[in-house]
Scaffold this motif. Structure first.
Motif, short mmCIF file in Angstrom:
data_model
loop_
_atom_site.label_atom_id
_atom_site.label_comp_id
_atom_site.label_asym_id
_atom_site.label_seq_id
_atom_site.Cartn_x
_atom_site.Cartn_y
_atom_site.Cartn_z
N LYS A 32 122.25 -16.88 -22.26
CA LYS A 32 122.07 -16.19 -23.20
C LYS A 32 121.08 -16.81 -24.33
CE LYS A 32 126.61 -13.72 -23.23
NZ LYS A 32 127.78 -13.60 -24.01
N LEU A 33 121.30 -17.97 -24.43
CA LEU A 33 120.87 -18.80 -24.98
C LEU A 33 119.03 -18.82 -24.10
CD1 LEU A 33 120.14 -21.31 -26.88
CD2 LEU A 33 120.28 -23.02 -25.13
N ALA A 34 118.79 -19.21 -23.36
CA ALA A 34 117.76 -18.95 -22.56
C ALA A 34 117.17 -17.46 -23.51
CB ALA A 34 117.66 -19.29 -20.77
N THR A 35 117.98 -16.49 -23.09
CA THR A 35 117.38 -15.07 -23.58
C THR A 35 116.43 -15.26 -25.05
OG1 THR A 35 118.47 -13.99 -21.92
CG2 THR A 35 118.00 -12.51 -23.49
N VAL A 36 117.65 -15.99 -26.17
CA VAL A 36 117.95 -15.68 -27.22
C VAL A 36 116.63 -16.66 -27.49
CG1 VAL A 36 118.27 -16.77 -29.68
CG2 VAL A 36 119.77 -15.31 -28.36
N LEU A 37 116.06 -17.77 -26.67
CA LEU A 37 114.69 -18.30 -27.01
C LEU A 37 113.28 -17.33 -26.83
CD1 LEU A 37 115.70 -21.97 -25.76
CD2 LEU A 37 115.63 -21.64 -27.78
N ALA A 38 113.65 -17.36 -25.54
CA ALA A 38 112.70 -15.91 -24.93
C ALA A 38 111.94 -15.43 -25.97
CB ALA A 38 112.58 -14.98 -23.70
N ALA A 39 113.03 -14.71 -26.69
CA ALA A 39 112.81 -13.66 -27.63
C ALA A 39 112.30 -14.78 -28.93
CB ALA A 39 113.91 -13.38 -27.92
N LEU A 40 112.84 -15.43 -29.09
CA LEU A 40 111.84 -16.35 -30.52
C LEU A 40 110.61 -17.01 -30.46
CD1 LEU A 40 115.21 -18.30 -31.55
CD2 LEU A 40 114.42 -16.26 -33.15
#
Length: 95
Positions: A32-40
């Motif tokens: 989930k963290l890597a997914t959020v970092l990608a979006a950010l």
């Protein structure tokens, strides 16, 4: 031109899969963290290559976002990733 259509379809599926990762309670926090970092990173004004440089600025956003999503998918257990991909494929084919 059909290759562009296939690329857009693949991109749409990857985004749907990223959304499914964020919503699934079984997904590890690292995914989930890597997914959020990608979006950010994609929406962030801070880039390795500024967006003012035509094409290269956008490519760096897309490439780093894509790589972060692939990292997120690596954090998922194989059976969960398969389950989410089947769900996304079913939704993508329904539209």
């Amino acid at each position: 031109m059909w290759k562009l259509g296939r690329l857009l379809t693949m991109f749409r599926k990857e985004l749907l899969l990223a959304w499914a990762v964020l919503r699934d309670p079984r997904a590890p926090r690292a995914a989930k963290l890597a997914t959020v970092l990608a979006a950010l990173y994609v929406v962030s004004p801070i880039d390795f290559i500024p967006d003012a440089i035509p094409v290269l600025g956008w490519l760096d956003d897309g490439l780093i976002g894509y790589l972060l999503l692939q990292l997120a998918f690596k954090f998922l257990p194989e059976e969960l990733l398969s389950s989410l991909r089947r769900r996304v494929d079913g939704k993508a084919n329904a539209h």
